[in-house]
Write an enzyme that holds these catalytic residues in place. Structure first.
Site: not given
Length: 441
Positions: A266, A269, A335-336, A369, A428
């Site tokens: 990770q 990235h 996220e993961h 992924d 109304h």
């Protein structure tokens, strides 16, 4: 190698944890000041402004924004057969998973002669972004296009930054992935100017129209995220994605080689990528640190990975029990999230907040992924506490269709009038009673 936070014996409150846990600092508001002139220039000058900014930021000026169909076909024809087979497998697995997400219309009978139907209608036109900075992401093309197609989106355009190396076209693997997905509209544009052009539309250099979209999805850098924030409302967006992140909840049964390899993957990235280990075992933490020292030195992107792992967004959190660890990862809302513990499936079933959960030693984030079938466009920065990843639902809108007969309206008319009067909105109520001149009763 990783910094340590020792919470053994005491797990702070959620408020304290949010301030204590490692997290990248991303100031989207600050980026808005840099993005605003770009967006406004594209709004006012269209493609000319897009190409000016592309030349400035990407160091290449494409001949046109839209990539010719011949280039898509050529990229697919020249794609490495092994890569083609892998992309095809990724597409096939993603389609299997996302096909089951499509919602059916539901009609509910509320009263005799009165129904409410919830129709699920796809967004008309969507722009799908595939980044092209430090890496090439054909997988992002797959993850964006497959759910949009499963939702029934009729018009798709993929945007990816032009590359000087490839004559002002996006990376050929991006083009080939689009071709494999039967997407014939690809724009060579990236960053904030891509979001702006998708939102406003324009006229290409050959005089053809670049139609605006209704929604933009896909990950990108902070400038793309800032443009999404600025233009939200004119267009729909999936999320404001920040730097990627992994959290691993592990106990003494975890293999330190697996844990270290996943943290490194990770960190590969981006220098702001977050790699966080939450563990009940100091012995494991020590072994992971030792393995990181060996692995980082031997991997390709050593400097980038090392900077990410040393950053304030990465670290090891020591806890006394798995229950405490679950409290920590639920507040972190990764996220993961990998679960590498004894009884990993049971532990994973107790997780409340995560973009995606990876269970046991043979479900690394890398699988998600590319080829798990799940979607890898996921909420970051703790957004998993309240938001989901990209799915078929992202591209669908629920529309209620109300169908009442005269008798059904008459039966509830008095209640409508009473509520209208209670809210001091008598017109109304009159909109109902006007339909029954002789009285609703």
């Amino acid at each position: 190698m990783l910094s340590r936070t020792d919470l053994r014996g005491r797990v702070p409150s959620p408020v304290e944890l949010r301030a204590t846990l490692p997290r990248a600092e991303v100031d989207v508001d600050a980026a808005l000041h840099q993005v605003r002139p770009v967006v406004e220039a594209v709004r006012d000058r269209g493609v000319e402004a897009v190409l000016d900014y592309t030349e400035r930021f990407d160091r290449v000026r494409p001949a046109a924004v839209r990539v010719p169909a011949t280039e898509l076909r050529r990229a697919l024809a020249e794609l490495d057969p092994a890569v083609r087979e892998a992309v095809e497998e990724s597409i096939a697995r993603a389609r299997v998973v996302h096909a089951d997400q499509r919602r059916a219309d539901v009609t509910t009978q509320v009263a005799e002669g009165g129904t409410v139907t919830e129709r699920w209608v796809p967004v008309g036109r969507v722009g799908l972004y595939a980044p092209g900075g430090l890496a090439v992401y054909p997988s992002s093309v797959v993850m964006n296009v497959v759910p949009a197609q499963a939702a029934g989106v009729a018009s798709l355009v993929v945007c990816s930054p032009p590359q000087a190396e490839f004559g002002g076209l996006p990376h050929p693997t991006i083009l080939a992935a689009a071709a494999l997905l039967d997407v014939d509209e690809v724009w060579a544009v990236g960053g904030a100017q891509a979001v702006a052009l998708l939102a406003f539309g324009g006229t290409d250099t050959d005089g053809s129209t670049l139609e605006p979209v209704d929604m933009v999805t896909g990950p990108g850098n902070i400038y793309l995220t800032a443009a999404k924030r600025m233009l939200r409302g004119l267009i729909g967006i999936d999320s404001e994605a920040g730097p990627t992140e992994i959290a691993i909840l592990a106990d003494e049964t975890a293999d330190p080689v697996h844990v270290a390899a996943d943290l490194v993957s990770q960190a590969e990235h981006d220098t702001l990528a977050a790699s966080v280990l939450v563990t009940t075992s100091e012995t494991l933490a020590d072994a992971v640190d030792a393995e990181l020292e060996r692995r980082v030195a031997a991997t390709k992107h050593t400097e980038r990975i090392g900077e990410a792992l040393r950053g304030k967004q990465s670290g090891t959190v020591l806890v006394s029990t798995l229950d405490d660890g679950l409290r920590v990862v639920d507040v972190y809302a990764a996220e993961h999230l990998e679960i590498q513990t004894a009884n990993a499936r049971e532990v994973a079933g107790r997780v409340r907040n995560a973009g995606a959960v990876f269970v046991g030693p043979y479900a690394p984030v890398s699988l998600g992924d590319y080829c798990a079938g799940s979607n890898h466009v996921l909420p970051t920065g703790g957004f998993a506490r309240h938001s989901s990843g990209l799915s078929v639902q992202t591209f669908l809108r629920g529309i209620h269709v109300i169908d009442y007969s005269a008798d059904a309206l008459r039966e509830v008319a008095g209640k409508v009038v009473a509520l209208a009067n209670a809210e001091d909105l008598p017109a109304h109520g009159e909109a109902v009673t006007a339909r029954f001149p002789g009285g609703a009763a």
